[in-house]
Design an enzyme around this catalytic site. Structure first.
Site, PDB file in Angstrom:
ATOM      1  N   HIS A  11       0.952  -1.314  -0.080  1.00  0.00           N
ATOM      2  CA  HIS A  11       0.050   0.038  -0.174  1.00  0.00           C
ATOM      3  C   HIS A  11       0.904   1.199   0.014  1.00  0.00           C
ATOM      4  O   HIS A  11       1.887   1.335   0.602  1.00  0.00           O
ATOM      5  CB  HIS A  11      -0.800  -0.115   1.185  1.00  0.00           C
ATOM      6  CG  HIS A  11      -0.397  -0.181   2.549  1.00  0.00           C
ATOM      7  ND1 HIS A  11       0.265   0.939   3.327  1.00  0.00           N
ATOM      8  CD2 HIS A  11      -0.235  -1.191   3.341  1.00  0.00           C
ATOM      9  CE1 HIS A  11       0.824   0.210   4.394  1.00  0.00           C
ATOM     10  NE2 HIS A  11       0.494  -1.018   4.471  1.00  0.00           N
ATOM     11  N   GLY A 185       1.293  -1.464  16.145  1.00  0.00           N
ATOM     12  CA  GLY A 185       0.456  -1.086  14.753  1.00  0.00           C
ATOM     13  C   GLY A 185      -0.670  -1.759  14.560  1.00  0.00           C
ATOM     14  O   GLY A 185      -1.799  -1.383  14.362  1.00  0.00           O
ATOM     15  N   GLY A 309       4.318   3.541  10.544  1.00  0.00           N
ATOM     16  CA  GLY A 309       3.104   4.122  10.891  1.00  0.00           C
ATOM     17  C   GLY A 309       2.691   4.634  12.107  1.00  0.00           C
ATOM     18  O   GLY A 309       2.092   5.640  12.230  1.00  0.00           O
ATOM     19  N   ARG A 523      -2.617  19.995  16.884  1.00  0.00           N
ATOM     20  CA  ARG A 523      -1.490  19.345  16.233  1.00  0.00           C
ATOM     21  C   ARG A 523      -0.789  20.532  15.517  1.00  0.00           C
ATOM     22  O   ARG A 523      -1.157  20.878  14.421  1.00  0.00           O
ATOM     23  CB  ARG A 523      -1.940  18.228  15.378  1.00  0.00           C
ATOM     24  CG  ARG A 523      -1.044  17.722  14.346  1.00  0.00           C
ATOM     25  CD  ARG A 523      -1.526  16.386  13.858  1.00  0.00           C
ATOM     26  NE  ARG A 523      -2.921  16.271  13.451  1.00  0.00           N
ATOM     27  CZ  ARG A 523      -3.105  16.617  11.916  1.00  0.00           C
ATOM     28  NH1 ARG A 523      -2.509  16.825  11.117  1.00  0.00           N
ATOM     29  NH2 ARG A 523      -4.477  16.752  11.553  1.00  0.00           N
ATOM     30  N   SER A 555      -5.666  19.506   4.491  1.00  0.00           N
ATOM     31  CA  SER A 555      -5.273  19.143   3.109  1.00  0.00           C
ATOM     32  C   SER A 555      -6.158  19.449   2.093  1.00  0.00           C
ATOM     33  O   SER A 555      -7.275  19.439   2.361  1.00  0.00           O
ATOM     34  CB  SER A 555      -4.961  17.626   3.135  1.00  0.00           C
ATOM     35  OG  SER A 555      -6.104  16.729   3.570  1.00  0.00           O
TER      36      SER A 555
END
Length: 609
Positions: A11, A185, A309, A523, A555
């Protein structure tokens, strides 16, 4: 020495090119193909990287892939043998793909590389790095540190799920690993699945949901699911999970432990789901804090690099920073598998070839490593789309956009080189006024078309960050969470403090409510003039008008789509949402002008009929 790094076929495929150790270009395939998490060979990204360098594939000395497929296949077979006969359905689905393609990845990669223009002249070497080594290299080698501990955490590479390496100069050596199936994860992904979000893409939603809940299930996680040691090492009780043998992450025993079946994606979120999110987030933070504290004590090294990740969990990162075990922390902005392409190239240069490294600031250069477009190219592209725009001098453009933002308008901002990694950092961004109490809901529901609880990040002028947030250092990649400064907070009433869950969302908590999460956190992205002068100038213009050096930054995309790459992508996104204005290079567009043009075109077409 030119080296092309590749990640693909699992991915988030990507390509990265380095030239004598300098990062020339890096980009993720999904931005070009417009297919979210595109895992195919990154042909578009490769062609972009070569074009940015002005070379053909025949001028590349080495191609390095980011992991070793045979080791992954070994893990696959050993896992199925360990759990047999359980998992035969999953095994039957996976093996044909491996036998058809992935076991012959070397041949497939050579075929793809030689299929590029000029590929028949490519006689370079094709090499393979290990997955976690690629991640570690992507963080350490671009970092400003001459020496650092490098912690990589993700779902799984070949066998490793968590690894600790030591980087010194041009050397990087893995010292400790935790192996599959014991994975932080995958533990987080199990709760992502259980709370109704998509694995490998919805984990950040769980992190964003966590502050709305209480960690009521934390004791159950550590009592039943995770055996956590003092040094942060851990083992999972696999009887609660299904990812080794099945097609889901959890099983009936997991359901019984937490009292219900997994949430379906279309089901409403309840307080219970928020409490589950808070619980797995708290568990993750505790594991990461123990790991980092132990690594500091064992190594004596005072710098830390993070990749994989799990390193995108900016809440945990912020707690590591505040714990003070390390003097400084560097986090690879493309911490996931896409960043493995860059790590593979750097590993090939420094580790396989033994080339020297000179730590001199942040080699990622703000992560602005993707394509950019000249003003002429932008105007041609917008004209072909039928867009109506004005070309403004830079000073006028900045003043106009700052005024729009001060008036509460949502602005699409498309400038310079595209960012590498999952975060928009001021070049492919949607911007808004953080002082507006309704801006978060407006952007989520009318622009991004996503869940209303999703938080937005603030961009702040670097020299003003400590005036607005409890942070006294730079955070250029939006990978650290810090609290809003106490002087900027708003005292809540007893009635407001008694609210639960999503009801907390509509309570303004500070002077910048659109970027203040329900726990007073944010953030943070700091913006430096040297790294991004135009975005810095826009923030400065907004501050002159409002006294606030902060903007909402999210974004430039809508739910389910990759971040925009081209001017055409930007215009399509602009027209498909309730964005008010758009700046692409020096071109300025108003939504009202586009609507008038569309109406005129429709009326003209009607008259012709």
């Amino acid at each position: 020495m030119r080296i092309l790094g590749l990640s693909a076929f699992y991915h988030d495929s990507a390509a990265a090119l380095i030239d004598d150790g300098r990062i020339v270009a890096a980009a993720q395939e999904e931005r070009f193909s417009r297919r979210k998490h595109d895992a195919r060979f990154p042909g578009h990204a490769v062609r972009y990287c070569l074009g940015e360098a002005g070379i053909g594939i025949g001028e590349v000395d080495r191609v390095v892939f980011y992991d070793k497929p045979f080791l992954k296949f070994e893990r696959l077979v050993e896992t199925y043998l360990s759990f047999a006969p359980r998992g035969f359905t999953s095994f039957r689905m996976a093996i044909p793909l491996w036998l058809r393609e992935k076991l012959y990845l070397k041949d497939l990669l050579r075929k793809e590389v030689r299929g590029l223009q000029g590929g028949d002249r490519w006689n370079g070497e094709l090499l393979f790095s290990e997955h976690h080594l690629s991640h570690a290299a992507s963080a350490f080698f671009p970092s400003p540190f001459e020496q650092a501990v490098v912690l990589t955490m993700d779902g799984v590479g070949e066998w490793a799920t968590t690894s600790a390496a030591i980087g010194k100069g041009n050397s990087l050596e893995v010292h400790k690993e935790i192996h599959f199936p014991h994975s932080l994860g995958l533990l987080y992904s199990a709760f992502t699945y259980y709370t109704g979000f998509k694995v490998n893409s919805g984990e950040y939603k769980v992190m964003g949901l966590a502050p709305y809940g209480e960690p009521k299930y934390l004791d159950q996680i550590f009592e039943h699911l995770v055996d956590l040691k003092a040094d942060g090492s851990f083992r999972l009780d696999l009887s609660y999970f299904n990812y080794c043998t099945g097609l889901t992450m959890t099983n009936g025993k997991f359901d019984r432990l937490f009292g219900a079946a997994p949430r379906k994606p279309d089901e409403l979120l309840t307080q219970r789901h928020m409490d589950l999110a808070a619980s797995i987030q708290a568990a993750t933070e505790e594991i990461v804090l123990r790991l980092t504290r132990s690594l500091r004590e064992e190594s004596g090294i005072r710098n830390l690099c993070l990749a994989g990740g799990v390193a995108l969990n900016c809440v945990a990162n912020g707690k590591v920073l505040r714990a003070g075990h390390f003097d400084d922390i560097y986090i690879q902005p493309a911490a996931g598998d896409a960043g493995g392409a860059l790590g593979a190239a750097l590993a090939g240069y420094h580790l396989q070839l033994g080339k020297e490294r000179h730590a001199n600031g942040d080699a990622m250069r703000g992560a602005y490593l993707g394509p950019e477009y000249s003003q002429a190219e932008i105007e041609l592209a917008l004209g072909a789309c039928g867009a109506r725009f004005e070309r403004l001098p830079e000073a006028e453009l900045l003043e106009t956009c700052a005024q729009d933002l001060a008036q509460g308008k949502a602005l699409g901002w498309f400038q310079g080189r595209m960012e590498f990694g999952p975060r928009a950092l001021g070049n492919r961004s949607i911007l808004g006024d953080p002082r507006s109490p309704g801006m978060q809901k407006t952007l989520n529901l009318k622009v991004k078309y996503r869940e209303s609880f999703r938080p937005f990040a603030p961009s702040v002028l670097r020299h003003r960050v400590s005036d607005w947030f409890e942070l006294d250092r730079e955070s250029p990649y939006m990978l650290l969470v810090a609290d809003v400064a106490k002087s900027r907070r708003r005292e809540m009433t007893p009635q407001e403090r008694s609210l639960f869950g999503i009801d907390k969302l509509n309570v303004p908590r500070s002077d910048i409510p659109a970027v203040t999460h329900v726990d007073y956190s944010a953030r943070v992205q700091t913006v430096d003039q040297a790294t991004n002068p135009r975005y810095f100038a826009l923030l400065s213009a907004f501050e002159r008008k409002t006294g606030c050096p902060v903007l909402v930054n999210t974004s430039f995309n809508v739910r389910g789509e990759p971040i925009v790459c081209t001017p055409q992508d930007a215009f399509r996104c602009f027209m498909g949402t309730e964005l008010d204005t758009l700046a692409v290079g020096n071109c300025y567009l108003r939504k009202a002008d586009q609507d008038a043009a569309l109406k005129q075109n429709y009326e003209t077409a009607f008259e012709l009929d």
